[in-house]
Design a protein around this motif. Structure first.
Motif, PDB file in Angstrom:
ATOM      1  N   ILE A  85       0.783 -14.318 -87.369  1.00 25.07           N
ATOM      2  CA  ILE A  85       1.417 -14.809 -86.138  1.00 25.07           C
ATOM      3  C   ILE A  85       2.867 -15.147 -86.448  1.00 25.07           C
ATOM      4  CG2 ILE A  85      -0.712 -15.710 -85.132  1.00 25.07           C
ATOM      5  CD1 ILE A  85       0.126 -18.485 -86.203  1.00 25.07           C
ATOM      6  N   PRO A  86       3.759 -15.140 -85.443  1.00 27.16           N
ATOM      7  CA  PRO A  86       5.156 -15.490 -85.695  1.00 27.16           C
ATOM      8  C   PRO A  86       5.297 -16.947 -86.123  1.00 27.16           C
ATOM      9  CG  PRO A  86       4.892 -14.380 -83.577  1.00 27.16           C
ATOM     10  CD  PRO A  86       3.521 -14.726 -84.054  1.00 27.16           C
ATOM     11  N   LYS A  87       6.114 -17.175 -87.144  1.00 29.00           N
ATOM     12  CA  LYS A  87       6.390 -18.554 -87.562  1.00 29.00           C
ATOM     13  C   LYS A  87       7.541 -19.149 -86.782  1.00 29.00           C
ATOM     14  CE  LYS A  87       4.414 -19.129 -92.141  1.00 29.00           C
ATOM     15  NZ  LYS A  87       4.623 -19.589 -93.527  1.00 29.00           N
ATOM     16  N   SER A  88       8.391 -18.278 -86.241  1.00 27.34           N
ATOM     17  CA  SER A  88       9.487 -18.752 -85.390  1.00 27.34           C
ATOM     18  C   SER A  88       9.754 -17.680 -84.337  1.00 27.34           C
ATOM     19  CB  SER A  88      10.747 -19.007 -86.221  1.00 27.34           C
ATOM     20  OG  SER A  88      11.303 -17.788 -86.666  1.00 27.34           O
ATOM     21  N   PRO A  89      10.219 -18.083 -83.149  1.00 27.20           N
ATOM     22  CA  PRO A  89      10.445 -17.115 -82.075  1.00 27.20           C
ATOM     23  C   PRO A  89      11.530 -16.095 -82.407  1.00 27.20           C
ATOM     24  CG  PRO A  89      10.449 -19.378 -81.252  1.00 27.20           C
ATOM     25  CD  PRO A  89      10.489 -19.465 -82.736  1.00 27.20           C
ATOM     26  N   SER A  90      12.443 -16.449 -83.275  1.00 27.28           N
ATOM     27  CA  SER A  90      13.597 -15.582 -83.528  1.00 27.28           C
ATOM     28  C   SER A  90      13.375 -14.588 -84.664  1.00 27.28           C
ATOM     29  CB  SER A  90      14.826 -16.445 -83.850  1.00 27.28           C
ATOM     30  OG  SER A  90      14.570 -17.257 -84.985  1.00 27.28           O
ATOM     31  N   TYR A 115     -11.232 -13.764 -86.773  1.00 29.37           N
ATOM     32  CA  TYR A 115     -11.323 -15.087 -86.149  1.00 29.37           C
ATOM     33  C   TYR A 115     -11.220 -16.194 -87.207  1.00 29.37           C
ATOM     34  CZ  TYR A 115     -13.411 -19.073 -83.691  1.00 29.37           C
ATOM     35  OH  TYR A 115     -13.646 -20.315 -83.145  1.00 29.37           O
ATOM     36  N   GLU A 116     -11.955 -16.015 -88.333  1.00 27.71           N
ATOM     37  CA  GLU A 116     -11.905 -17.013 -89.396  1.00 27.71           C
ATOM     38  C   GLU A 116     -10.498 -17.109 -89.993  1.00 27.71           C
ATOM     39  OE1 GLU A 116     -14.383 -18.932 -90.434  1.00 27.71           O
ATOM     40  OE2 GLU A 116     -15.977 -18.101 -89.193  1.00 27.71           O
ATOM     41  N   TRP A 117      -9.856 -15.965 -90.168  1.00 21.48           N
ATOM     42  CA  TRP A 117      -8.507 -15.947 -90.738  1.00 21.48           C
ATOM     43  C   TRP A 117      -7.520 -16.641 -89.806  1.00 21.48           C
ATOM     44  CZ3 TRP A 117      -5.130 -16.205 -94.247  1.00 21.48           C
ATOM     45  CH2 TRP A 117      -3.837 -15.691 -94.126  1.00 21.48           C
ATOM     46  N   GLN A 127      -2.187 -14.694 -80.814  1.00 27.40           N
ATOM     47  CA  GLN A 127      -2.845 -13.454 -81.197  1.00 27.40           C
ATOM     48  C   GLN A 127      -2.214 -12.901 -82.469  1.00 27.40           C
ATOM     49  OE1 GLN A 127      -5.372 -11.906 -79.370  1.00 27.40           O
ATOM     50  NE2 GLN A 127      -5.581 -10.419 -81.004  1.00 27.40           N
ATOM     51  N   GLY A 128      -3.034 -12.658 -83.474  1.00 32.94           N
ATOM     52  CA  GLY A 128      -2.519 -12.065 -84.702  1.00 32.94           C
ATOM     53  C   GLY A 128      -2.345 -10.568 -84.568  1.00 32.94           C
ATOM     54  N   ASN A 129      -1.317 -10.030 -85.204  1.00 34.78           N
ATOM     55  CA  ASN A 129      -1.150  -8.572 -85.200  1.00 34.78           C
ATOM     56  C   ASN A 129      -0.388  -8.119 -86.439  1.00 34.78           C
ATOM     57  OD1 ASN A 129       1.435  -9.411 -84.591  1.00 34.78           O
ATOM     58  ND2 ASN A 129       1.802  -7.796 -83.093  1.00 34.78           N
ATOM     59  N   ILE A 130      -0.354  -6.813 -86.628  1.00 30.56           N
ATOM     60  CA  ILE A 130       0.418  -6.203 -87.706  1.00 30.56           C
ATOM     61  C   ILE A 130       1.556  -5.447 -87.030  1.00 30.56           C
ATOM     62  CG2 ILE A 130       0.384  -4.603 -89.652  1.00 30.56           C
ATOM     63  CD1 ILE A 130      -2.628  -5.179 -89.914  1.00 30.56           C
ATOM     64  N   GLU A 160      -7.288  -2.372 -87.320  1.00 24.96           N
ATOM     65  CA  GLU A 160      -7.268  -2.156 -85.865  1.00 24.96           C
ATOM     66  C   GLU A 160      -6.128  -2.916 -85.210  1.00 24.96           C
ATOM     67  OE1 GLU A 160     -10.065  -5.663 -86.602  1.00 24.96           O
ATOM     68  OE2 GLU A 160      -9.556  -3.758 -87.567  1.00 24.96           O
ATOM     69  N   ASN A 161      -5.568  -3.897 -85.910  1.00 27.55           N
ATOM     70  CA  ASN A 161      -4.452  -4.679 -85.370  1.00 27.55           C
ATOM     71  C   ASN A 161      -3.097  -3.995 -85.544  1.00 27.55           C
ATOM     72  OD1 ASN A 161      -5.558  -7.578 -84.555  1.00 27.55           O
ATOM     73  ND2 ASN A 161      -6.653  -6.917 -86.386  1.00 27.55           N
ATOM     74  N   LEU A 162      -3.103  -2.798 -86.130  1.00 28.65           N
ATOM     75  CA  LEU A 162      -1.852  -2.034 -86.229  1.00 28.65           C
ATOM     76  C   LEU A 162      -1.362  -1.595 -84.858  1.00 28.65           C
ATOM     77  CD1 LEU A 162      -2.658   0.176 -89.330  1.00 28.65           C
ATOM     78  CD2 LEU A 162      -0.660  -1.304 -89.117  1.00 28.65           C
TER      79      LEU A 162
END
Length: 383
Positions: A85-90, A115-117, A127-130, A160-162
């Motif tokens: 996830i982003p650590k900062s918006p910029s 989900y655990e991660w 939402q996590g993504n790559i 699948e998050n690519l």
């Protein structure tokens, strides 16, 4: 991590080791299968084996400099990519921004899911993504020479998050640099881009057997044999589910389900007024449990009905004697269609629990739904 640390999967381990021994290492592999399988541990064990300095025909040595670093997840030629996830918006976040958390999570939860991660890194509702930046970072990293290993390895977990960002990797997946190996892992193969699927060797990783889960819980988690057996049959080959259940094994006591079903049968068959009183008390009790414990209860309910339905086909059952007695009663007095409808009700209940439904109202109303199903006695039929 060594292959010997992973239960079962001996045929797959032998296949992977043979590829290394014969110099036929696939440069891009996609491990896929259900959550809680051994895909991630197998990918890690393979990466350690590839760069082991004293490998045998069965496993990495576990003692050379390369293995020691690989076991700590700090080998400079074994890289990891995973949803973040982003650590900062910029500024876009890269996997390396979460490397300390990733190493800690691998040590604690090698069979984790997305989900655990996400919970581990406190993503909350994000939402996590790559992302594309991560994919470009992969290409930059692989343009460099290896530091000390024979192979440069990239483990992409949660592939699948690519999403569309995966298109950035198509060329390097198809023509990777020499001695470069991509190990992709997914628990949702249908979500992988077709353009990626066509460029990788696919290996399905099967779920664990009940016996393997049971032995793992006894040997690695110090559970007593009875508790391990109870958990293993509910986990249905999912090591993650089994690990989740360890701290909740008291809530998985099948007597809670057996009591509930007996109350409903007494009400539906005999209009037993005391059974109504017991049912109300039961609903109060289960409503006080945490959501995960309620989900664990429903998981046992689904397991029980699935095993009961299998009796119609004269298949072996994994129920214990107390459970089987009740299952045989249901088989003798109801048909499979009724039991399958009960399973659908349990699926509905699980759905509502996931969405924070009012537990007391949900359990009571669905108890009445099941009671109404049980009023009608059917002629048993085989399926």
């Amino acid at each position: 991590m060594q292959f010997s640390d992973i239960p079962e999967h001996n045929k797959l381990k032998r296949q992977l080791i043979s590829g290394v021994e014969t110099g036929k290492v696939a440069q891009a592999v996609l491990f896929h299968g259900n959550e809680g399988n051994a895909s991630l541990p197998i990918a890690i064990a393979l990466s350690q084996y590839l760069n082991c300095q004293n490998k045998s025909e069965f496993d990495s040595c576990g003692e050379c400099v390369s293995c020691v670093k690989a076991k700590k997840f700090i080998h400079p030629d074994i890289h990891f990519t995973y949803p973040v996830i982003p650590k900062s918006p910029s500024k876009p976040s890269l996997s390396t921004d979460f490397i300390k958390e990733w190493r800690a999570a691998l040590k604690e939860m090698p069979y984790m899911n997305i989900y655990e991660w996400m919970n581990f890194i406190k993503a909350e509702n994000k939402q996590g993504n790559i992302a594309v930046d991560e994919c470009r970072s992969i290409i930059r990293t692989l343009s460099l020479k290896s530091f000390e290993g024979d192979y440069k390895i990239y483990i992409i977990w949660g592939a699948e998050n690519l999403a569309a960002a995966g298109n950035v990797l198509l060329k390097i997946l198809e023509e990777p640099p020499p001695n470069t190996v991509f190990l992709l892992i997914t628990y949702n193969k249908a979500a992988i881009l077709n353009t990626i699927i066509s460029r990788v060797q696919q290996i399905k990783v099967n779920k664990f057997s009940d016996k393997a889960v049971e032995e793992f819980l006894v040997n690695h988690e110090s559970l007593d044999a009875e508790a391990a057996k109870s958990i293993s049959r509910l986990a249905d080959g999912n090591m993650l589910s089994a690990m989740r259940m360890i701290d909740k094994k008291d809530a998985l006591n099948n007597y809670m389900f057996i009591d509930w079903l007996r109350y409903l049968l007494a009400i539906s068959r005999k209009n037993d007024q005391m059974a109504y009183v017991h049912l109300n008390t039961w609903v109060d009790d289960i409503a006080k449990l945490g959501r995960e414990q309620q989900k664990a209860f429903l998981k046992f309910a689904q397991f029980f009905l699935s095993e009961t339905v299998s009796l119609f086909a004269d298949r072996d059952s994994r129920l214990d004697d107390n459970e089987k007695e009740l299952a045989l009663y249901l088989k003798e007095n109801y048909n499979a269609a009724t039991l399958l409808e009960m399973q659908r009700i349990f699926n509905d209940m699980h759905y509502f629990i996931e969405r924070n439904a009012h537990a007391k109202a949900m359990f009571f109303s669905n108890s009445l739904r099941i009671k109404n199903l049980l009023i009608q006695v059917d002629e048993p039929v085989k399926i």
